[in-house]
Design an enzyme around this catalytic site. Structure first.
Site, PDB file in Angstrom:
ATOM      1  N   PHE A 282       2.904  29.969  -3.699  1.00 18.06           N
ATOM      2  CA  PHE A 282       1.812  30.890  -3.991  1.00 18.06           C
ATOM      3  C   PHE A 282       0.675  30.171  -4.719  1.00 18.06           C
ATOM      4  CE2 PHE A 282      -0.137  33.665  -7.232  1.00 18.06           C
ATOM      5  CZ  PHE A 282      -0.771  34.582  -6.413  1.00 18.06           C
ATOM      6  N   GLU A 283       1.017  29.290  -5.646  1.00 15.02           N
ATOM      7  CA  GLU A 283       0.006  28.585  -6.434  1.00 15.02           C
ATOM      8  C   GLU A 283      -0.458  27.283  -5.782  1.00 15.02           C
ATOM      9  OE1 GLU A 283       1.323  28.297 -10.571  1.00 15.02           O
ATOM     10  OE2 GLU A 283       0.196  30.145 -10.909  1.00 15.02           O
TER      11      GLU A 283
ATOM     12  N   GLU B 121       5.615  30.456 -20.067  1.00 11.17           N
ATOM     13  CA  GLU B 121       5.384  29.354 -19.133  1.00 11.17           C
ATOM     14  C   GLU B 121       5.119  29.881 -17.729  1.00 11.17           C
ATOM     15  OE1 GLU B 121       4.932  25.612 -17.482  1.00 11.17           O
ATOM     16  OE2 GLU B 121       4.913  26.182 -19.580  1.00 11.17           O
TER      17      GLU B 121
ATOM     18  N   TYR C 267       6.471  35.475 -12.475  1.00 11.34           N
ATOM     19  CA  TYR C 267       6.193  35.609 -11.048  1.00 11.34           C
ATOM     20  C   TYR C 267       6.926  36.822 -10.510  1.00 11.34           C
ATOM     21  CZ  TYR C 267       6.024  34.767  -6.068  1.00 11.34           C
ATOM     22  OH  TYR C 267       5.820  34.908  -4.711  1.00 11.34           O
TER      23      TYR C 267
ATOM     24  N   GLY D  29       4.359  48.035 -11.788  1.00 12.01           N
ATOM     25  CA  GLY D  29       4.665  48.135 -13.213  1.00 12.01           C
ATOM     26  C   GLY D  29       5.682  47.124 -13.709  1.00 12.01           C
TER      27      GLY D  29
ATOM     28  N   GLY E 191       5.454  43.791 -13.859  1.00 13.34           N
ATOM     29  CA  GLY E 191       4.827  42.768 -14.707  1.00 13.34           C
ATOM     30  C   GLY E 191       4.681  43.242 -16.139  1.00 13.34           C
TER      31      GLY E 191
ATOM     32  N   ASN F 223      -6.861  32.439 -10.068  1.00 10.24           N
ATOM     33  CA  ASN F 223      -5.933  33.565  -9.935  1.00 10.24           C
ATOM     34  C   ASN F 223      -6.496  34.816 -10.622  1.00 10.24           C
ATOM     35  OD1 ASN F 223      -3.758  35.242  -9.604  1.00 10.24           O
ATOM     36  ND2 ASN F 223      -2.241  33.752 -10.299  1.00 10.24           N
TER      37      ASN F 223
ATOM     38  N   TYR G 190      -3.684  40.382 -17.123  1.00  2.50           N
ATOM     39  CA  TYR G 190      -3.508  40.039 -18.533  1.00  2.50           C
ATOM     40  C   TYR G 190      -4.602  40.650 -19.400  1.00  2.50           C
ATOM     41  CZ  TYR G 190       0.011  36.700 -16.999  1.00  2.50           C
ATOM     42  OH  TYR G 190       1.120  36.119 -16.444  1.00  2.50           O
TER      43      TYR G 190
ATOM     44  N   GLU H  42     -11.025  25.901 -24.449  1.00  3.09           N
ATOM     45  CA  GLU H  42      -9.866  25.018 -24.446  1.00  3.09           C
ATOM     46  C   GLU H  42      -9.643  24.422 -23.059  1.00  3.09           C
ATOM     47  OE1 GLU H  42      -6.446  27.013 -25.988  1.00  3.09           O
ATOM     48  OE2 GLU H  42      -7.344  27.278 -27.962  1.00  3.09           O
TER      49      GLU H  42
END
Length: 159
Positions: free
Chosen positions: A24-25, A82, A85, A94, A96, A123, A130, A141
């Site tokens: 996916f990434e 870290e 998924y 819901g 996540g 993403n 989030y 950063e």
């Protein structure tokens, strides 16, 4: 759907979900974890990594990996997320939020007052997820790392 703390017998299923996540990434080429290395990090003598795994009946559908972290400037204990998924079919259901809440609960039990993590800049769905739950983004950063060879050179006495 059921979320539980991962156990040794869940490692093969977590690795399979990690493969799906790496695809996916677009990072499948970077996936080097083995059952042995994950087992050592989670259940070995110096274990420090925790994991959640979610199931729909007997089918693994999501995982999260996290560990203790410390913010020196703030003097705060944290939990570092870290990876989290969720397989595509189960997103926006819901799960996540439930997993984030469980990680926060576990962190709080251990004295954490915050959760730190990184998200790939492309993403947008994850970033929006989030942010919806109150996460702050610090654009100042940069993520740097010493990988295998550079770390090895740093860890050995200079010639």
């Amino acid at each position: 759907m059921k979320i539980k703390k991962a156990e040794i017998e869940d490692i093969p299923q977590i690795i399979e979900l990690m493969r799906e996540f790496a695809e996916f990434e677009n990072l499948a080429h970077s996936l080097e974890v083995t059952e042995e290395s994950l087992n050592e990090a989670m259940f070995g003598e110096n274990a420090f990594v925790e994991s959640l795994i979610a199931f729909d009946d007997e089918t693994p559908i999501a995982f999260a990996i996290f560990f203790p972290y410390f913010s020196s400037f703030r003097g705060q204990k944290s939990v570092y997320l870290e990876d989290i998924y969720i397989t595509e079919k189960y997103r926006k259901a819901g799960l996540g939020e439930k997993m984030l809440r469980e990680i926060a609960r576990i962190g709080k039990e251990k004295g954490a007052v915050r959760m730190d993590f990184q998200v790939l800049d492309w993403n947008t769905p994850a970033i929006n997820f989030y942010k919806k739950h109150g996460a702050l983004i610090d654009e100042s950063e940069r993520h740097l790392k010493f990988t295998v060879e550079a770390f090895k050179l740093l860890s050995e006495p200079p010639a």
